[in-house]
Design an enzyme around this catalytic site. Structure first.
Site, mmCIF file in Angstrom:
data_model
loop_
_atom_site.group_PDB
_atom_site.id
_atom_site.type_symbol
_atom_site.label_atom_id
_atom_site.label_comp_id
_atom_site.label_asym_id
_atom_site.label_seq_id
_atom_site.Cartn_x
_atom_site.Cartn_y
_atom_site.Cartn_z
ATOM 1 N N GLY A 1 0.848 -1.185 0.000
ATOM 2 C CA GLY A 1 0.000 0.000 0.000
ATOM 3 C C GLY A 1 0.884 1.236 0.000
ATOM 4 N N CYS B 1 -8.227 22.558 17.743
ATOM 5 C CA CYS B 1 -8.069 22.795 19.175
ATOM 6 C C CYS B 1 -7.522 21.570 19.890
ATOM 7 C CB CYS B 1 -9.410 23.196 19.779
ATOM 8 S SG CYS B 1 -10.172 24.517 18.843
HETATM 9 C C1 LIG Z 1 -2.442 -2.399 5.978
HETATM 10 C C2 LIG Z 1 -2.287 -3.709 5.307
HETATM 11 C C3 LIG Z 1 -1.513 -3.823 4.145
HETATM 12 C C4 LIG Z 1 -0.745 -2.666 3.537
HETATM 13 O O1 LIG Z 1 0.282 -2.237 4.350
HETATM 14 P P1 LIG Z 1 1.343 -1.153 3.786
HETATM 15 O O2 LIG Z 1 2.205 -0.897 4.943
HETATM 16 O O3 LIG Z 1 0.553 0.042 3.381
HETATM 17 O O4 LIG Z 1 2.041 -1.781 2.637
HETATM 18 C C5 LIG Z 1 -1.468 -5.048 3.519
HETATM 19 N N1 LIG Z 1 -2.131 -6.118 4.017
HETATM 20 C C6 LIG Z 1 -2.884 -6.055 5.128
HETATM 21 C C7 LIG Z 1 -3.589 -7.261 5.607
HETATM 22 C C8 LIG Z 1 -2.983 -4.854 5.813
HETATM 23 O O5 LIG Z 1 -3.713 -4.781 6.924
#
Ligand SMILES: *Cc1c(COP(=O)(O)O)cnc(C)c1O
Length: 442
Positions: free
Chosen positions: A302, A372
């Site tokens: 991600g 705030c």
């Molecule tokens: C959050 C998550 C990801 C992505 O993580 P990144 O650090 O953004 O690459 C992938 N798989 C699962 C199951 C997640 O919860």
């Protein structure tokens, strides 16, 4: 820290660079201006206002391509983790490249289907608390894989699949008990965490699940956390998973997929690192233990795909000093980008106009929002040069977990989002209006 920005052209990846500009608003002999791809950012601000999220389409493409290339020696599917940035414009861009998706809610699944109906067959569904409604919707969409996180969820899934007279493709998310160096809120691979099933219980659970009529064993999955910059824990987790795959095959299960999760970190503090080298090291750590297993590797990046491809642009509303402590009060706040408040996260912040006139002295400032809460800050004790009221700043590396975590706290409408490709800038989310916020209240 202005460190990475001393040299106008060298330091940043191609999405965001300073250039001299001849465009409209700015004098030809003015200071270099930060651009998003080929568009000067002040031009976008003039039209769309601030706070404003900008994403570079070219950078997202490039980072996706680097990822894909790093795993070319093994069968793989990249399932972009939707929660990092779930804007439909970004999902569509990735879907067009053949990217799959990792979703953690029924809402995210709907987003993926809205971006590309045909992407369902490349969707994996993760999360500890999937409801029966969500499971049913995913079964109807015929997604690729359910990453199941508990025995109770298994039986709930079997029940939903039975009702639809279909079979659910299942991987258990195992918890490998591997420690990874990251913020405690986003570390997930230790036995004390809520995620997955303990790897030592997995074999027994696979045995139970293989006798369930509406479930079909398809793989094993793991995700040890987020913002992990060292490849070693990924390798450790993967070798535990590889051992498990061997055992499961001995038990007669057919394991087609190994899902390695996401979590590869980015460098928020350093000058731009070599992404290609980092992903190559990551790929080596993951694929080493899987050699000869003949599985398809699923990846759920991600942050590493979208993080550096986005910035949050904000204007300086006021400068003030309290007992000698200096503040830049900006018009973005923790409701727009909560990472500093939530994780104490560092983001580089740079002026959009790079003034280098002689006589400008750096000042040490806190960069804060108008909300705030004392937690509403973007930087503390940061050196900034020549920033005046009305100036624009870019908060860098805000493409992941930025807008995705934005809220309406303090009745602040959420920012607009633009996707920039070359000289074109498309609105992919309109700025919210106060009336949008009041609409659903009775
Ligand atoms: C959050 C998550 C990801 C992505 O993580 P990144 O650090 O953004 O690459 C992938 N798989 C699962 C199951 C997640 O919860």
């Amino acid at each position: 820290m202005t460190s990475s920005f001393q040299s106008p052209r060298a330091a940043r990846p191609p999405g965001f660079i300073y250039r001299d500009t001849k465009h409209g608003l700015l004098r030809r002999d003015g200071p270099p201006v930060l651009h998003c791809e080929n568009v000067p950012i002040p031009k976008l601000v003039k039209k769309y206002g601030t706070p404003l999220y900008l994403y570079s389409a070219g950078m997202i493409h490039e980072r996706y391509a680097v990822f894909d290339r790093a795993f070319r020696d093994i069968d793989h599917t990249i399932c972009y983790s939707v929660k990092a940035n779930s804007n439909l414009g970004i999902l569509r861009l990735l879907a067009r490249k053949g990217c799959g998706f990792d979703v953690v809610s029924g809402g995210e699944l709907q987003r993926v289907l809205a971006a590309d109906k045909k992407a369902a067959k490349r969707v994996v569904f993760s999360g500890v608390g999937k409801t029966r409604e969500e499971l049913t919707a995913a079964l109807k969409s015929e997604i690729m894989l359910f990453n199941v996180e508990s025995e109770s969820e298994l039986w709930a899934l079997a029940e939903c699949a039975g009702r639809l007279h279909t079979t659910a493709p299942v991987a258990l998310r195992v918890n490998p008990d591997v420690a990874a160096e990251t913020h405690p809120y986003i570390s997930t691979g230790l036995h004390k965490h809520k995620f997955g099933v303990p790897i030592r219980d997995a074999r027994e659970l696979y045995h139970k699940l293989s006798s369930a009529r509406y479930l079909k064993v398809r793989g094993v999955s793991v995700h040890i956390g987020s913002q992990i910059t060292d490849a070693a824990p990924f390798g450790q987790a993967m070798s535990r998973v590889a051992d498990l795959v061997g055992e499961l095959r001995e038990d007669g299960h057919s394991i087609a997929y190994v899902d390695a999760g996401g979590g590869l970190g980015i460098s928020y503090e350093k000058p731009a690192s070599n992404f290609s080298e980092e992903v190559t090291a990551y790929a080596r750590a993951l694929t080493g233990p899987l050699r000869d297993l003949g599985v398809r590797l699923l990846l759920e990046p991600g942050r590493s795909i979208v993080g550096p491809a986005g910035v949050l642009v904000t204007s300086v509303v006021y400068k003030k000093a309290n007992n000698g402590k200096r503040f830049l009060v900006v018009d973005a706040a923790m409701n727009d980008l909560i990472r500093p408040a939530l994780y104490g996260a560092h983001h580089e912040i740079v002026p959009i106009l790079q003034r280098t006139d002689a006589g400008i002295k750096p000042e040490t400032v806190d960069i804060v929002g108008p909300i705030c809460e004392t937690g509403d800050f973007f930087a503390r004790d940061r050196q900034m040069s020549g920033v005046e009221e009305g100036d624009l700043l870019a908060i860098l590396d805000a493409g992941a977990y930025g807008m995705a975590l934005a809220s309406n706290y303090n009745t602040r409408p959420r920012a607009a989002e633009l996707l920039v490709a070359g000289t074109s800038a498309k609105v992919i989310r309109r700025r919210e209006k106060i009336s949008d916020l009041l609409r659903d209240e009775l």
